[in-house]
Design an enzyme around this catalytic site. Structure first.
Site, PDB file in Angstrom:
ATOM      1  N   ASP A 193       0.814  -1.213   0.000  1.00 23.51           N
ATOM      2  CA  ASP A 193       0.000   0.000   0.000  1.00 23.51           C
ATOM      3  C   ASP A 193       0.852   1.268   0.000  1.00 23.51           C
ATOM      4  O   ASP A 193       1.498   1.585   0.995  1.00 23.51           O
ATOM      5  CB  ASP A 193      -0.903  -0.033   1.231  1.00 23.51           C
ATOM      6  CG  ASP A 193      -1.751   1.217   1.369  1.00 23.51           C
ATOM      7  OD1 ASP A 193      -2.025   1.860   0.338  1.00 23.51           O
ATOM      8  OD2 ASP A 193      -2.137   1.547   2.500  1.00 23.51           O
ATOM      9  N   ASP A 223      -2.173   5.664  -5.244  1.00 23.15           N
ATOM     10  CA  ASP A 223      -2.478   4.823  -4.099  1.00 23.15           C
ATOM     11  C   ASP A 223      -2.819   3.406  -4.539  1.00 23.15           C
ATOM     12  O   ASP A 223      -3.894   3.139  -5.066  1.00 23.15           O
ATOM     13  CB  ASP A 223      -3.654   5.437  -3.334  1.00 23.15           C
ATOM     14  CG  ASP A 223      -3.989   4.692  -2.060  1.00 23.15           C
ATOM     15  OD1 ASP A 223      -3.302   3.694  -1.752  1.00 23.15           O
ATOM     16  OD2 ASP A 223      -4.929   5.101  -1.362  1.00 23.15           O
TER      17      ASP A 223
END
Length: 545
Positions: free
Chosen positions: A130, A327
Site C-alpha cells: 500500500d 495509491d
C-alpha cells in the site's frame, strides 16, 4: 459468531435504511463467505539476473461481499464518501492542516495482494502493498478476542529465532510502552510494536519494526482477503514514527536503486495479477516514455495534477491545479464531488439504491399493491412476488443461495438490493394506502421516493450494455493527457445477466491547502505502469504493456 454479528448491528445503528435492511438480509452471507477466505492462492516472489526483486501479485475480484462489509463499516452508510478528519502525523486529533488520508482509506475494494514472510523461519502472510500508508502490520498470535484474527494467519514470536521485543517510550499518543494503533476509514487495528526479519521476495530486511495486531474489531478485516498491510508511503505518516520496510531495504543496501514500480495486470483471463518490482523499473512492463512529476509533499506519494477531461472537453475544475496521490491500496478513483458528478452524469450513472428501487416499483409495484389490498401479510409480500424468500419473520435475499452454489457457476447479483428495496416499498405503500391515496398517485410517489434514496456507499451504477457509448475520461499529469476508457473505469460485480456495473469514480472533498485532491487507485495504475522514485522524489507514469 451470530451473537457478535448481531452486536455489530447495535454498534453501527442507525444508518440508511436500505443499507441496514441489506445487512439483515445478507448476514448469513458473510458467515458463508469467510469460510472460503483461507483458500488464497500463493503468489510467487523471485529475484532475477537484472538485480530486481520481484513480488508476484494475485488479483481478487471486486465483489458484493466487499461492498456489504463496507456497508457494515459505515454508521451513516457513507463510507465511500468519507468526511474529512484532521490529524497531525503523530495521529493526535487537532487543528493541523494535515489531513490524514490513511484515516480515509477503505481497503475493502483493494484487489491486488502479495506474500511476505516474517521471522526465522519465515511465517507467511498475504499483504496489500500500500503506497498510501507506511506501517507494516500482521495479526498476532496474542489476538484472542477479535473474531477477524481467527480467519487469518497469525505471527507467533515464539517460533522465530530472530524476534526482538521492542521497547518504546511513552511520548506518543499512539503507544504506552509497546502499544500501537492505526485508525483507517474502513476500520481500526491496535496492538504493539515488535522487531523481526521480514522476507520480501528473496531479500531479507533485518530488525524491521512492525505492529503485531491484537485487536481487529472491524468487519472489514473479518471478510478481508488479506492478512495485513505493508505500507510503502513515507515515514512522515508512519504511526509511532516506525521506519518503513522500504526505507530499510534502501538503508541495508538490499536493492539496486531506490526505486520500486507497480505493474497491475488488468487482463482478467490471465492468472498473474501483476508484479511489484523493488530496485528499478522493468522495461517489459510499459510502452513509450515515462512521464515523471515531482513529489510535492512527503507523506503520501503526492504530486500536482492538471485538468480533468470528459470526452476530450476540459471540466475546468483543476485548471488552476489539483493535487493527487498514487495509491495502490484502493481500486477506485476518488476526487472532488463537483467533477465526479459531472463524470457520472456523462456516463449515465445513477445511484445503486435508486436504480434497484425503481426496478422493483416498475416490475412489481402493481402486484405488491394488489397483494396489500388483498390483505396479504406485509412481511410475506416480497417472497410472494419472488424477490425474497421468507424465513418465518422477514424476507431474506435470494442472493444468499448463490454463495453456496458459487462453484456451480452462479454468483450473487442484484437481487440482494432488490429484496431490501421491495421491503421498503411495502412499508411506503402501506402508509399511502392508509391515507386512501389513489393507486396511480401511490406508484408515482414511490418513484419519487426512489429518486431520493442515497447510495449506501456512494456508489453509482451504469448500464453494462452501454459501455461502448460512454466517454473517455482523461487526467492531465506533467503536461500529458492520460486517458481511461469505460472498460477501464467501470467495475463489474457478478457475472452474466446478473452482473452489475459500478462507476469507478467516487466523491471525496478535501479542502485547501491539502485539496482539492484526487486519489488515483488501481483503476488508473492498471492502465498506467507507475514508478515510485524515492531517490529523486518523483512519481512516473507510462502506458502499461
Amino acid at each position: 459468531f451470530l451473537f457478535i454479528h448481531a452486536g455489530i448491528f447495535l454498534l453501527i445503528h442507525p444508518f440508511s435504511s436500505l443499507c441496514f435492511v441489506n445487512l439483515v438480509n445478507m448476514g448469513a452471507k458473510i458467515f458463508l463467505v469467510v469460510l472460503f477466505l483461507s483458500a488464497l492462492l500463493i503468489p510467487l516472489a523471485s529475484s532475477s539476473n537484472d538485480g530486481f526483486v520481484r513480488i508476484g501479485l494475485k488479483k481478487m475480484k471486486f465483489d458484493q461481499n466487499n461492498r456489504l462489509a463496507a456497508c457494515l463499516e459505515s454508521k451513516e452508510g457513507d463510507l465511500m464518501r468519507p468526511s474529512i478528519r484532521k490529524y497531525n502525523f503523530r495521529g493526535k486529533l487537532g487543528d493541523s492542516e494535515d489531513t490524514d488520508i490513511v484515516a480515509l482509506k477503505n481497503y475493502m475494494d483493494a484487489q491486488y495482494f502479495g506474500e511476505i514472510g516474517v521471522g526465522t523461519p519465515p511465517q507467511k502472510f498475504t499483504v496489500i502493498f500500500d503506497t498510501g500508508s507506511s506501517n507494516l502490520w500482521v495479526p498476532s498470535s496474542k489476538c484472542y478476542f477479535s473474531v477477524p484474527c481467527f480467519f487469518h494467519a497469525k505471527y507467533k514470536s515464539s517460533l522465530s529465532s530472530t524476534y526482538k521485543k521492542n521497547a518504546r517510550d511513552n511520548s506518543s499518543i499512539w503507544h504506552t510502552g509497546e502499544s500501537a494503533a492505526i485508525q483507517y476509514g474502513s476500520g481500526a487495528i491496535s496492538g504493539f510494536f515488535s522487531e523481526d526479519n521480514v522476507k520480501v521476495g528473496d531479500l531479507v530486511v533485518t530488525d524491521q519494526e512492525f505492529i503485531e495486531a491484537t485487536r481487529e474489531p472491524s468487519v472489514t478485516f473479518l471478510v478481508a482477503k488479506f492478512d495485513g498491510i505493508l505500507g510503502l508511503g513515507f515515514q512522515e505518516i508512519s504511526v509511532g514514527n516506525a521506519v518503513p520496510v522500504w526505507y530499510n531495504m534502501v538503508k541495508q543496501g538490499l536493492i539496486k536503486e531506490p526505486v520500486f514500480s507497480f505493474w497491475l495486470n488488468r487482463n482478467t483471463e490471465e492468472e498473474q495479477g501483476g508484479e511489484i518490482v523493488f530496485g528499478g523499473v522493468d522495461p517489459n512492463h510499459f510502452k513509450g516514455e515515462i512521464t515523471y512529476v515531482p513529489v510535492t509533499r512527503k507523506g503520501y506519494w503526492q504530486f500536482d495534477m492538471g485538468d480533468v477531461l470528459i470526452d476530450g472537453k476540459a471540466t475546468g475544475y483543476c485548471k488552476s491545479g489539483c493535487s493527487a496521490i498514487a495509491d495502490s491500496g484502493t481500486s477506485l478513483l476518488a476526487g472532488p464531488t463537483t467533477v465526479i458528478t459531472m463524470i457520472n452524469q456523462a456516463i449515465g450513472a445513477s445511484g445503486v439504491a435508486s436504480q434497484q428501487c425503481k426496478a422493483v416499483i416498475q416490475q412489481y409495484g402493481q402486484t405488491i399493491m394488489d397483494l396489500l389490498l388483498a390483505e396479504a401479510h406485509p412481511k410475506k409480500v416480497c417472497s410472494q412476488v419472488g424477490v425474497c424468500t421468507f424465513d418465518g419473520t422477514h424476507g431474506v435475499s435470494m442472493g444468499i443461495e448463490s454463495v453456496v452454489n458459487e462453484k456451480a457457476g452462479r454468483s450473487a447479483g442484484p437481487h440482494d438490493g432488490m429484496c431490501s428495496a421491495c421491503e421498503m416499498a411495502v412499508i411506503w405503500m402501506e402508509n399511502q394506502l392508509r391515507q386512501n391515496q389513489t393507486q396511480d398517485r401511490i406508484l408515482d410517489y414511490m418513484n419519487k421516493l426512489c429518486e431520493r434514496l442515497p447510495s449506501p456507499m456512494g456508489e453509482s451504477a451504469v448500464d453494462c450494455g452501454k459501455l461502448s457509448s460512454m466517454p473517455t475520461v482523461s487526467f492531465t499529469i506533467g503536461g500529458k493527457v492520460f486517458d481511461l476508457s469505460p472498460n477501464e473505469y467501470i467495475l463489474k460485480v457478478g457475472e452474466g445477466d446478473k452482473a452489475q456495473c459500478i462507476s469507478g469514480f467516487i466523491g471525496l472533498d478535501i479542502p485547501p491547502p491539502r485539496g482539492p485532491l484526487w486519489i488515483l487507485g488501481d483503476i488508473f495504475m492498471g492502465r498506467y505502469h507507475t514508478v515510485f522514485d524515492y531517490g529523486k522524489l518523483r512519481v512516473g507514469f507510462a502506458e502499461a504493456a
